[in-house]
Scaffold this active site. Structure first.
Site, PDB file in Angstrom:
ATOM      1  N   ARG A  36       0.828  -1.215   0.000  1.00 58.24           N
ATOM      2  CA  ARG A  36       0.000   0.000   0.000  1.00 58.24           C
ATOM      3  C   ARG A  36       0.859   1.262   0.000  1.00 58.24           C
ATOM      4  O   ARG A  36       0.455   2.283  -0.562  1.00 58.24           O
ATOM      5  CB  ARG A  36      -0.944  -0.010   1.200  1.00 58.24           C
ATOM      6  CG  ARG A  36      -2.087  -0.984   0.984  1.00 58.24           C
ATOM      7  CD  ARG A  36      -2.971  -1.096   2.174  1.00 58.24           C
ATOM      8  NE  ARG A  36      -4.261  -1.653   1.800  1.00 58.24           N
ATOM      9  CZ  ARG A  36      -5.198  -2.001   2.675  1.00 58.24           C
ATOM     10  NH1 ARG A  36      -4.992  -1.852   3.964  1.00 58.24           N
ATOM     11  NH2 ARG A  36      -6.335  -2.494   2.255  1.00 58.24           N
ATOM     12  N   LYS A 196     -17.866 -16.263   3.485  1.00 55.48           N
ATOM     13  CA  LYS A 196     -19.279 -16.075   3.814  1.00 55.48           C
ATOM     14  C   LYS A 196     -20.118 -15.689   2.612  1.00 55.48           C
ATOM     15  O   LYS A 196     -19.748 -14.827   1.845  1.00 55.48           O
ATOM     16  CB  LYS A 196     -19.402 -14.946   4.831  1.00 55.48           C
ATOM     17  CG  LYS A 196     -19.030 -15.334   6.230  1.00 55.48           C
ATOM     18  CD  LYS A 196     -19.760 -14.397   7.173  1.00 55.48           C
ATOM     19  CE  LYS A 196     -19.026 -14.185   8.472  1.00 55.48           C
ATOM     20  NZ  LYS A 196     -19.266 -12.832   8.971  1.00 55.48           N
ATOM     21  N   GLY A 346      -8.691  -8.936   0.563  1.00 55.19           N
ATOM     22  CA  GLY A 346      -7.430  -9.094   1.265  1.00 55.19           C
ATOM     23  C   GLY A 346      -6.834 -10.490   1.122  1.00 55.19           C
ATOM     24  O   GLY A 346      -5.649 -10.646   0.803  1.00 55.19           O
ATOM     25  N   GLY A 369     -12.803  -4.452   1.186  1.00 58.70           N
ATOM     26  CA  GLY A 369     -14.182  -4.045   1.477  1.00 58.70           C
ATOM     27  C   GLY A 369     -14.681  -2.996   0.505  1.00 58.70           C
ATOM     28  O   GLY A 369     -15.814  -3.066   0.020  1.00 58.70           O
TER      29      GLY A 369
HETATM   30  P1  ADP Z   1     -11.250 -11.987   0.708  1.00 55.90           P
HETATM   31  O1  ADP Z   1     -10.450 -11.460   1.864  1.00 55.90           O
HETATM   32  O2  ADP Z   1     -10.391 -12.305  -0.490  1.00 55.90           O
HETATM   33  O3  ADP Z   1     -12.443 -11.137   0.380  1.00 55.90           O
HETATM   34  P2  ADP Z   1     -12.764 -13.721   2.437  1.00 55.90           P
HETATM   35  O4  ADP Z   1     -12.274 -12.922   3.600  1.00 55.90           O
HETATM   36  O5  ADP Z   1     -14.192 -13.640   2.074  1.00 55.90           O
HETATM   37  O6  ADP Z   1     -11.850 -13.415   1.145  1.00 55.90           O
HETATM   38  O7  ADP Z   1     -12.496 -15.252   2.697  1.00 55.90           O
HETATM   39  C1  ADP Z   1     -11.209 -15.750   2.929  1.00 55.90           C
HETATM   40  C2  ADP Z   1     -11.251 -16.919   3.866  1.00 55.90           C
HETATM   41  O8  ADP Z   1     -12.147 -17.894   3.406  1.00 55.90           O
HETATM   42  C3  ADP Z   1      -9.907 -17.574   3.994  1.00 55.90           C
HETATM   43  O9  ADP Z   1      -9.425 -17.389   5.296  1.00 55.90           O
HETATM   44  C4  ADP Z   1     -10.202 -19.040   3.687  1.00 55.90           C
HETATM   45  O10 ADP Z   1      -9.537 -19.917   4.561  1.00 55.90           O
HETATM   46  C5  ADP Z   1     -11.689 -19.136   3.878  1.00 55.90           C
HETATM   47  N1  ADP Z   1     -12.277 -20.255   3.136  1.00 55.90           N
HETATM   48  C6  ADP Z   1     -12.187 -20.480   1.807  1.00 55.90           C
HETATM   49  N2  ADP Z   1     -12.815 -21.628   1.491  1.00 55.90           N
HETATM   50  C7  ADP Z   1     -13.287 -22.143   2.636  1.00 55.90           C
HETATM   51  C8  ADP Z   1     -14.013 -23.340   2.962  1.00 55.90           C
HETATM   52  N3  ADP Z   1     -14.365 -24.220   2.023  1.00 55.90           N
HETATM   53  N4  ADP Z   1     -14.343 -23.546   4.269  1.00 55.90           N
HETATM   54  C9  ADP Z   1     -13.987 -22.645   5.211  1.00 55.90           C
HETATM   55  N5  ADP Z   1     -13.308 -21.525   4.971  1.00 55.90           N
HETATM   56  C10 ADP Z   1     -12.956 -21.261   3.696  1.00 55.90           C
HETATM   57 MG    MG Z   2     -10.809 -11.499   4.027  1.00 57.13          MG
END
Ligand code: ADP
Ligand code: MG
Length: 392
Positions: A36, A196, A346, A369
């Site tokens: 960043r 989620k 992230g 976000g």
């Molecule tokens: P980003 O930060 O890229 O937006 P998220 O924060 O929504 O992504 O999700 C990332 C998390 O999702 C990671 O810590 C990963 O371990 C978890 N994750 C991915 N697939 C699964 C799964 N099948 N079951 C549980 N957790 C998962």
């Molecule tokens: Mg995340």
């Protein structure tokens, strides 16, 4: 982008407050990922080259509205000085006469203000705090895309009190996201994963309006698989969203692509016994922690056809090696695709970086976000407050 740009400002001799996103990870007084900071350099260099007097302000972590040495900007100042190659004068305050004085005294380098969240007025967008921040300056530049979805004093209050413009990074972020959402070269393939569904339902909805394909992996695919009537064992499911998932699947029909196989385990940990199974045969008591190799192949075929890609959310629990293959496969396919690729989130960005594939993506968003809220079609307060080009 139709917002006024830092390029449009007359800068010589002006005192400019720049909102940067220096919310970087720090461990033992060292910045462990300076992405960043690097991404803010073009705007800072432009301001210095044009003869402006520059102060930078950012939040770091989540201090509780009062000074907390764990969240001091000192480590950021040291790294910034190395990267910029110019002196960085770090202050222990963000407002007050010291700021004025430092601006007068600083020739050639930049002033770095202390963490904006050391003040309770920051997150409340308190008018007095915003006025105090703005007081020493002639102009305001926002280059903090990662904070643009927050209506805080440093992102909104100050922009209302000074002639304001967008920095180069903010511009680039918005241009890439607008390009993807408004005029994608087709086919446009969106890839969503992560933890989620509820967080990302609005994003799924919006992407289904514009994308030719939406590939779903990560934990969120299990809500969809369960909504289809499949047994998903102990996989992460959001039961409250099954109806919504069913509706989205009906509307999207074959544009929504779900996994055909998954990697399952009884425990989410290093060294756990794993199996690869079809999505119809997830055993009771086991949970899906990654997409399987047939799904990686299926996703790959869609990705290699794409001319535009938006990716958010890892395909599995990539932090654990045994469940990282899906995310790795998707990242490599995106890298090979030759498509315009935008990666946000992230954890997704961390995964791409871990694989050394950063340079193979067209654009890596610095705001997780913020990028999701933008894709969802929500207005970002820090962007909305900036004047349009040509506006006075
Ligand atoms: P980003 O930060 O890229 O937006 P998220 O924060 O929504 O992504 O999700 C990332 C998390 O999702 C990671 O810590 C990963 O371990 C978890 N994750 C991915 N697939 C699964 C799964 N099948 N079951 C549980 N957790 C998962
Ligand atoms: Mg995340």
């Amino acid at each position: 982008m139709d917002k006024r740009s830092v390029r449009d400002l007359e800068l010589r001799g002006k005192k400019v407050l720049v909102r940067v996103d220096f919310n970087v990870p720090v461990r033992d007084g060292e910045v462990t990922d300076d992405t960043r900071i690097r991404r803010a350099l073009p705007t800072i260099r432009h301001l210095l080259d044009q003869g402006a007097r520059v102060a930078l302000v950012s939040h770091l972590g989540r201090p509780k509205g009062e000074p907390d040495p764990r969240y001091s900007m000192d480590p950021v100042a040291r790294r910034l000085e190395e990267l910029l190659g110019e002196p960085v004068r770090k202050l222990d305050v963000a407002v007050g006469p010291e700021v004025e004085r430092a601006l007068e005294e600083t020739e050639g380098g930049v002033v770095l203000l202390e963490n904006s969240r050391f003040y309770p007025g920051e997150t409340k967008n308190d008018p007095e705090f915003a006025a105090a921040l703005a007081a020493p300056f002639d102009l305001y530049v926002n280059d903090a895309f990662g904070a643009a979805h927050r209506a805080h004093a440093t992102t909104v209050g100050v922009a209302e009190r000074l002639p304001a413009a967008a920095g180069f990074l903010l511009e680039e972020e918005l241009d890439y996201l607008d390009g993807v959402l408004r005029s994608p070269e087709r086919p446009f393939v969106a890839i969503l994963g992560g933890a989620k569904v509820s967080d990302k339902l609005g994003v799924i909805e919006r992407l289904l309006e514009v994308a030719d394909r939406l590939l779903v992996g990560g934990a969120m695919c299990f809500t969809f698989l369960k909504a289809k009537g499949l047994g998903v064992g102990d996989s992460l499911v959001e039961d409250d969203y099954l109806g919504e998932a069913r509706r989205l699947m009906e509307e999207a029909a074959d544009r929504l692509v779900l996994p055909v196989d998954v990697v399952v385990a009884e425990r989410m940990e290093e060294g756990a016994e794993t199996r690869t199974v079809g999505v119809e045969e997830i055993p009771a008591g086991w949970m899906g922690l990654d997409i399987g190799p047939r799904t990686v192949e299926l996703f790959r075929r869609h990705i290699l056809e794409a001319r535009t890609i938006f990716w958010n959310g890892p395909m599995g629990v990539f932090e654990i090696d045994a469940f990282a293959r899906g995310t790795e496969g998707v990242a490599r396919s995106v890298a090979e695709s030759g498509a315009t690729s935008v990666v946000g989130g992230g954890d997704s960005v961390a995964a791409v970086r871990k694989l050394g594939l950063e340079d193979r993506m067209s654009h890596i968003s610095t705001g997780g976000g913020a990028s999701l809220e933008y894709v969802e079609g929500r207005e970002l307060p820090g962007v909305a407050v900036l004047p349009e080009r040509g506006e006075v």
